[in-house]
Scaffold this active site. Structure first.
Site, PDB file in Angstrom:
ATOM      1  N   HIS A   1      49.121  44.572  29.510  1.00  0.00           N
ATOM      2  CA  HIS A   1      47.947  44.314  28.667  1.00  0.00           C
ATOM      3  C   HIS A   1      48.378  43.587  27.391  1.00  0.00           C
ATOM      4  O   HIS A   1      48.086  44.023  26.271  1.00  0.00           O
ATOM      5  CB  HIS A   1      47.226  45.619  28.324  1.00  0.00           C
ATOM      6  CG  HIS A   1      45.804  45.400  27.896  1.00  0.00           C
ATOM      7  ND1 HIS A   1      44.830  46.363  27.983  1.00  0.00           N
ATOM      8  CD2 HIS A   1      45.179  44.307  27.372  1.00  0.00           C
ATOM      9  CE1 HIS A   1      43.679  45.900  27.526  1.00  0.00           C
ATOM     10  NE2 HIS A   1      43.869  44.644  27.158  1.00  0.00           N
TER      11      HIS A   1
ATOM     12  N   ASP B   1      47.091  41.883  34.194  1.00  0.00           N
ATOM     13  CA  ASP B   1      47.471  42.257  32.835  1.00  0.00           C
ATOM     14  C   ASP B   1      46.725  43.501  32.376  1.00  0.00           C
ATOM     15  O   ASP B   1      47.039  44.049  31.326  1.00  0.00           O
ATOM     16  CB  ASP B   1      47.181  41.096  31.878  1.00  0.00           C
ATOM     17  CG  ASP B   1      47.650  41.370  30.458  1.00  0.00           C
ATOM     18  OD1 ASP B   1      48.858  41.603  30.271  1.00  0.00           O
ATOM     19  OD2 ASP B   1      46.810  41.360  29.538  1.00  0.00           O
TER      20      ASP B   1
ATOM     21  N   GLU C   1      46.023  52.946  31.499  1.00  0.00           N
ATOM     22  CA  GLU C   1      47.009  52.265  30.655  1.00  0.00           C
ATOM     23  C   GLU C   1      47.597  53.267  29.668  1.00  0.00           C
ATOM     24  O   GLU C   1      46.851  54.016  29.048  1.00  0.00           O
ATOM     25  CB  GLU C   1      46.357  51.098  29.902  1.00  0.00           C
ATOM     26  CG  GLU C   1      45.872  49.989  30.831  1.00  0.00           C
ATOM     27  CD  GLU C   1      45.279  48.793  30.096  1.00  0.00           C
ATOM     28  OE1 GLU C   1      45.240  48.819  28.838  1.00  0.00           O
ATOM     29  OE2 GLU C   1      44.864  47.832  30.753  1.00  0.00           O
TER      30      GLU C   1
ATOM     31  N   ALA D   1      41.109  40.403  32.098  1.00  0.00           N
ATOM     32  CA  ALA D   1      39.893  40.856  31.418  1.00  0.00           C
ATOM     33  C   ALA D   1      39.919  42.371  31.237  1.00  0.00           C
ATOM     34  O   ALA D   1      40.365  42.873  30.213  1.00  0.00           O
ATOM     35  CB  ALA D   1      38.663  40.406  32.195  1.00  0.00           C
TER      36      ALA D   1
END
Length: 303
Positions: A277, A253, A258, A228
């Site tokens: 991701h 993920d 990021e 999520a």
């Protein structure tokens, strides 16, 4: 009315071009997936519509984007990249795309769950290093999967997990019902679940939702899956629980930062399986995503 796809990678650019129809608003494609926030004003060059995949749009940068009235965000997690309320005060509407990748994300959730249960990534790393590591896995048939948040993705996860012999429970912030899923209190879900999977939208109410206290309330030896948003979890508390073994394994993920830095603590833990991701990245989901983005552009252009 003019638009720009500000940060298209090549695969999305090709689909975007292919799905354009006669009479569509003119949308220029900027084939630069590594766009920096400071480049927004130059790339938009007065455009009214911005289609964006992943580039942050800070409010102070948006003030410099003269002419911008609509942001079509490719997904549902715009809050990780911009502040929709602050943009609205500038007269900029943010449009989201829901449901395009429910099956893709659900399949990735299941893949991370099975990989975590059978420690596949760890054994793969060790074997490549010349070590014949043999680890006991967790058998998931008959185990309880707890879904926190229940929308389209969670419904797909429930379908697949039920078909593999798991008991599926769920908690949602508003009452729901779904065939084959038992809705329970959050406290019971945390205490009973062998696997906990997060499926909440990120907003001010859910940021840090899986707190240190809630992690402590989880069944010892639980597997945690997050496809999520990283900010739903108290990351230092999760890392501590992974180190202690309270969390047996995490399949992740999404992350607070990021791309994930190479020296991040999560990269040093053996009981974590990481993916970049990419849960939603399948050709089928990309097709759905871009088709929906064009529909937003057409609707906005027609007023």
């Amino acid at each position: 009315m003019r638009g720009v796809f500000v940060d298209a990678n090549e695969s999305l650019a090709v689909i975007f071009e292919r799905l354009q129809q006669p009479g569509d608003p003119k949308v220029r494609i900027n084939r630069n997936p590594d766009l920096t926030p400071d480049e927004w004003p130059q790339v938009l060059d007065g455009a009214e519509i911005a289609v964006v995949d992943h580039t942050p749009l800070p409010t102070e940068i948006a003030r410099k984007c003269t002419g911008l009235k609509h942001v079509v965000f490719l997904g549902t997690g715009a809050r990780s990249y911009m502040n929709p309320e602050e943009l609205a005060e500038l007269g900029i509407s943010v449009h989201l795309i829901k449901g395009y990748g429910d099956t893709a994300v659900a399949e990735c959730t299941i893949a991370l769950m099975w990989a975590s249960a059978r420690v596949i990534a760890l054994m793969d790393r060790e074997m490549r290093a010349g070590q014949w590591l043999r680890e006991d896995g967790m058998q998931l048939t008959g185990k309880t999967l707890g879904l926190i948040g229940f929308g389209g993705i969670a419904a797909e996860v429930a379908r697949i997990a039920s078909g593999s012999g798991m008991r599926v429970t769920a908690w949602n912030r508003t009452p729901k019902s779904h065939a084959g899923v038992e809705f329970v209190s959050l406290e019971r879900l945390l205490a009973d679940s062998h696997v906990v999977s997060l499926h909440l939208l990120l907003n001010d109410e859910t940021r840090g939702f899986l707190s240190r206290e809630r992690i402590a309330a989880m069944r010892p030896g639980v597997i945690l899956i997050n496809t999520a948003r990283g900010a739903l979890v108290d990351e230092p508390a999760m890392i501590d629980a992974l180190k202690s073994g309270h969390i047996r394994h995490a399949g992740l993920d999404v992350f607070n930062i990021e791309p994930l830095p190479a020296d991040h603590p999560l990269t040093k833990l053996p009981n974590v399986t990481l993916s970049a991701h990419s849960a939603f990245r399948t050709p089928e989901a990309s097709e759905n995503l871009i088709a929906a983005a064009w529909e937003h552009c057409r609707r906005v252009a027609k007023g």
